[in-house]
Each structure stands twice: as structure tokens, then as C-alpha cells.
Motif scaffolding. Structure first.
Motif, PDB file in Angstrom:
ATOM      1  N   CYS A  73       0.661   2.740  -1.622  1.00 51.01           N
ATOM      2  CA  CYS A  73      -0.264   2.897  -1.965  1.00 51.01           C
ATOM      3  C   CYS A  73       0.035   1.766  -3.540  1.00 51.01           C
ATOM      4  O   CYS A  73      -1.603   0.682  -3.436  1.00 51.01           O
ATOM      5  CB  CYS A  73      -1.124   3.342  -3.328  1.00 51.01           C
ATOM      6  N   ARG A  74       0.208   0.897  -4.611  1.00 58.46           N
ATOM      7  CA  ARG A  74       0.089   0.093  -5.458  1.00 58.46           C
ATOM      8  C   ARG A  74       0.108  -1.010  -4.892  1.00 58.46           C
ATOM      9  O   ARG A  74       0.035  -2.286  -4.440  1.00 58.46           O
ATOM     10  CB  ARG A  74       1.207   0.155  -6.041  1.00 58.46           C
ATOM     11  N   LEU A  75       1.699  -1.488  -3.582  1.00 61.39           N
ATOM     12  CA  LEU A  75       1.452  -2.434  -2.747  1.00 61.39           C
ATOM     13  C   LEU A  75       0.912  -2.681  -1.805  1.00 61.39           C
ATOM     14  O   LEU A  75       0.075  -4.101  -1.279  1.00 61.39           O
ATOM     15  CB  LEU A  75       3.025  -2.319  -2.122  1.00 61.39           C
ATOM     16  N   PHE A  76      -0.247  -1.725  -1.024  1.00 60.29           N
ATOM     17  CA  PHE A  76      -0.889  -1.639  -0.011  1.00 60.29           C
ATOM     18  C   PHE A  76      -2.139  -2.593  -1.015  1.00 60.29           C
ATOM     19  O   PHE A  76      -3.160  -3.101  -0.188  1.00 60.29           O
ATOM     20  CB  PHE A  76      -1.484  -0.285   0.413  1.00 60.29           C
ATOM     21  N   GLN A  77      -2.819  -1.870  -2.139  1.00 55.64           N
ATOM     22  CA  GLN A  77      -3.874  -2.174  -2.653  1.00 55.64           C
ATOM     23  C   GLN A  77      -3.511  -3.099  -2.974  1.00 55.64           C
ATOM     24  O   GLN A  77      -4.887  -4.787  -2.723  1.00 55.64           O
ATOM     25  CB  GLN A  77      -4.025  -1.764  -3.747  1.00 55.64           C
ATOM     26  N   ALA A  78      -2.366  -3.914  -3.606  1.00 56.24           N
ATOM     27  CA  ALA A  78      -2.035  -5.674  -3.192  1.00 56.24           C
ATOM     28  C   ALA A  78      -2.419  -6.522  -2.517  1.00 56.24           C
ATOM     29  O   ALA A  78      -2.709  -7.732  -2.599  1.00 56.24           O
ATOM     30  CB  ALA A  78      -1.082  -5.875  -4.343  1.00 56.24           C
ATOM     31  N   GLU A  79      -1.616  -5.990  -1.246  1.00 61.91           N
ATOM     32  CA  GLU A  79      -1.839  -6.530  -0.491  1.00 61.91           C
ATOM     33  C   GLU A  79      -3.172  -7.107   0.577  1.00 61.91           C
ATOM     34  O   GLU A  79      -3.294  -7.635   0.932  1.00 61.91           O
ATOM     35  CB  GLU A  79      -0.700  -6.419   1.071  1.00 61.91           C
ATOM     36  N   LYS A  80      -3.830  -5.903   0.231  1.00 60.69           N
ATOM     37  CA  LYS A  80      -5.399  -5.903   0.773  1.00 60.69           C
ATOM     38  C   LYS A  80      -6.325  -6.231  -0.007  1.00 60.69           C
ATOM     39  O   LYS A  80      -7.802  -6.206  -0.037  1.00 60.69           O
ATOM     40  CB  LYS A  80      -5.985  -4.284   1.202  1.00 60.69           C
ATOM     41  N   ALA A  81      -6.013  -6.963  -1.487  1.00 61.08           N
ATOM     42  CA  ALA A  81      -6.567  -7.315  -2.924  1.00 61.08           C
ATOM     43  C   ALA A  81      -7.912  -6.363  -3.083  1.00 61.08           C
ATOM     44  O   ALA A  81      -8.988  -6.980  -3.617  1.00 61.08           O
ATOM     45  CB  ALA A  81      -7.658  -8.485  -2.435  1.00 61.08           C
ATOM     46  N   LEU A  82      -7.476  -4.928  -3.094  1.00 60.37           N
ATOM     47  CA  LEU A  82      -7.716  -4.048  -4.276  1.00 60.37           C
ATOM     48  C   LEU A  82      -7.643  -4.195  -5.143  1.00 60.37           C
ATOM     49  O   LEU A  82      -6.207  -4.589  -5.807  1.00 60.37           O
ATOM     50  CB  LEU A  82      -8.046  -2.672  -3.077  1.00 60.37           C
ATOM     51  N   ASP A  83      -8.504  -3.114  -6.106  1.00 61.30           N
ATOM     52  CA  ASP A  83      -7.895  -2.731  -7.513  1.00 61.30           C
ATOM     53  C   ASP A  83      -6.208  -2.213  -7.372  1.00 61.30           C
ATOM     54  O   ASP A  83      -6.510  -0.946  -6.769  1.00 61.30           O
ATOM     55  CB  ASP A  83      -8.684  -1.643  -8.255  1.00 61.30           C
ATOM     56  N   VAL A  84      -5.194  -2.685  -8.341  1.00 58.56           N
ATOM     57  CA  VAL A  84      -4.222  -2.536  -7.917  1.00 58.56           C
ATOM     58  C   VAL A  84      -4.485  -1.023  -9.041  1.00 58.56           C
ATOM     59  O   VAL A  84      -3.407  -1.734 -10.194  1.00 58.56           O
ATOM     60  CB  VAL A  84      -2.835  -3.204  -7.693  1.00 58.56           C
TER      61      VAL A  84
ATOM     62  N   HIS B 136       2.112 -14.765  -7.524  1.00 58.88           N
ATOM     63  CA  HIS B 136       2.358 -14.245  -5.989  1.00 58.88           C
ATOM     64  C   HIS B 136       1.871 -12.914  -6.045  1.00 58.88           C
ATOM     65  O   HIS B 136       1.611 -12.075  -7.048  1.00 58.88           O
ATOM     66  CB  HIS B 136       3.561 -14.281  -5.936  1.00 58.88           C
ATOM     67  N   THR B 137       1.845 -11.557  -4.910  1.00 64.96           N
ATOM     68  CA  THR B 137       1.430 -10.525  -4.995  1.00 64.96           C
ATOM     69  C   THR B 137       2.512 -10.178  -5.173  1.00 64.96           C
ATOM     70  O   THR B 137       2.257  -8.696  -6.640  1.00 64.96           O
ATOM     71  CB  THR B 137       1.869 -10.262  -3.641  1.00 64.96           C
ATOM     72  N   SER B 138       4.183 -10.618  -5.172  1.00 63.03           N
ATOM     73  CA  SER B 138       5.077  -9.474  -6.418  1.00 63.03           C
ATOM     74  C   SER B 138       4.180  -9.450  -7.550  1.00 63.03           C
ATOM     75  O   SER B 138       4.753  -8.096  -7.953  1.00 63.03           O
ATOM     76  CB  SER B 138       6.252 -10.128  -6.054  1.00 63.03           C
ATOM     77  N   VAL B 139       4.052 -10.355  -8.316  1.00 62.04           N
ATOM     78  CA  VAL B 139       3.657  -9.802  -9.484  1.00 62.04           C
ATOM     79  C   VAL B 139       2.883  -9.349  -9.792  1.00 62.04           C
ATOM     80  O   VAL B 139       3.076  -8.001 -11.215  1.00 62.04           O
ATOM     81  CB  VAL B 139       3.481 -11.545  -9.786  1.00 62.04           C
ATOM     82  N   SER B 140       1.481  -9.032  -9.257  1.00 63.97           N
ATOM     83  CA  SER B 140       0.886  -7.485  -9.290  1.00 63.97           C
ATOM     84  C   SER B 140       1.569  -6.284  -9.053  1.00 63.97           C
ATOM     85  O   SER B 140       1.202  -5.285  -9.654  1.00 63.97           O
ATOM     86  CB  SER B 140       0.026  -8.141  -8.042  1.00 63.97           C
ATOM     87  N   VAL B 141       3.088  -6.656  -8.025  1.00 64.33           N
ATOM     88  CA  VAL B 141       3.650  -5.191  -7.735  1.00 64.33           C
ATOM     89  C   VAL B 141       4.386  -4.921  -9.068  1.00 64.33           C
ATOM     90  O   VAL B 141       4.383  -4.140  -9.767  1.00 64.33           O
ATOM     91  CB  VAL B 141       4.106  -5.448  -7.316  1.00 64.33           C
TER      92      VAL B 141
END
Length: 174
Positions: A51-62, A113-118
Motif C-alpha cells: 500500500c505504501r509503495l503504491f501510494q508513493a508511486e501514485k503521489a497519494l498521501d503515503v 526519489h520515490t524510494s526515499v518516501s518508502v
């Protein structure tokens, strides 16, 4: 894209893992999209990470919570290659130019990077005061990394490499 089934009105959270028939529906949809999860109706660690990865990928609140927005996005957002939660092969680092003004770098001072959000989301989930989950590995992320590395007996360098990344998921929570 298909219209999503009506949101069940249940937010999926962990811990404790949400167990509900609609979790299975969401898991089945995520597997259809290419995510690797168990379809068991239990919103456990692996589902939450997806879910978190999906949210980050889709620019949703993570936030790792499947609420109405994340539920609907699972059916309406374009399908892309899912992010893998294994180490992304990218060293997350923060080295402001003022640290070594006489050295020219071949990499940016701040990893964005998206990985940082994850990683930030995972550390926040584990109870670390990461600040904003914004995909920017700055001073606060580095401070958390340094403290985490010291606590877990890792090399204390403030860089999220393969060992620190893995420990962020696998090391016991003290």
C-alpha cells in the motif's frame, strides 16, 4: 480503467492487522495489478508495505492506510510496474555542499526519489520522528538514519544502503 467497487467504509490499518472481506477484494485487485501479496483477507505487514509503495508511486498521501482514496486508486490509476520493496539500488544520502566545500561531487547533495518516501514511511511506521514523508532525504532523514544505524549496530554513516534498508524492515523494534 474499470469503476472501483464501492468503498466498504473500512480503513485497512496495521497494527493490529485489519481482517475483513474487503481486504481480500483489495488484495486481489493489487495482485491483478502485478503486486506480490498473499490474498488472505488480512491487512498485514506485506499488504501495508505494498500500500505504501503504491501510494508513493501514485503521489497519494503515503500513510499505509487503505482508505477511500487508495481503494479507488487501485481500480482507477494506470497500471505501472510496481515498486519492489527490496533495496532499490540507490544510496539515500544527504551531504550539503557546506560539509566539504572543496570537493566536487558526481551525485546530488540530497537524494530525492520515490524510494526515499518508502523508507521514510517505513521509519515513521516504526516510530521514528522522520518529519514529512516527502521523498527528500535531507537533514531530518539523515539524523534518523544515524540514530537507527547506531541503535541496530550498523555502520554509522547516515547513508541508507543495502544493510540499513534491510534493517529498516527486518530489525526488531526496540
Amino acid at each position: 480503467m474499470a469503476d472501483p467497487p464501492e468503498w466498504p467504509g473500512v480503513e485497512f490499518t496495521n497494527p493490529p492487522p485489519t481482517e475483513h472481506a474487503s481486504v481480500r477484494v483489495w488484495q486481489e485487485q493489487m495482485v491483478t495489478r502485478g503486486w506480490r501479496l498473499d490474498v488472505d483477507g488480512v491487512y498485514g505487514d506485506r499488504s501495508q508495505l505494498a500500500c505504501r509503495l503504491f501510494q508513493a508511486e501514485k503521489a497519494l498521501d503515503v500513510d499505509g492506510i487503505v482508505g477511500e482514496q487508495t481503494w479507488n486508486a487501485a481500480w482507477t490509476e494506470p497500471i505501472t510496474e510496481p515498486v519492489d520493496w527490496t533495496w532499490p539500488g540507490l544510496y539515500l544520502r544527504y551531504e550539503p555542499a557546506s560539509l566539504h566545500p572543496d570537493i566536487t561531487r558526481s551525485y546530488p547533495a540530497v537524494t530525492t526519489h520515490t524510494s526515499v518516501s518508502v523508507w521514510q514511511s517505513q521509519m515513521a511506521h516504526r516510530g521514528w520522528n522522520i518529519g514529512a514523508v516527502d521523498g527528500v532525504y535531507g537533514a531530518q532523514s539523515q539524523a534518523v538514519c544515524l540514530a537507527f544505524q547506531e541503535e541496530k549496530g550498523l555502520a554509522v554513516d547516515g547513508i541508507v544502503g543495502p544493510a540499513t534498508w534491510a534493517a529498516s524492515w527486518d530489525a526488531p523494534i526496540d
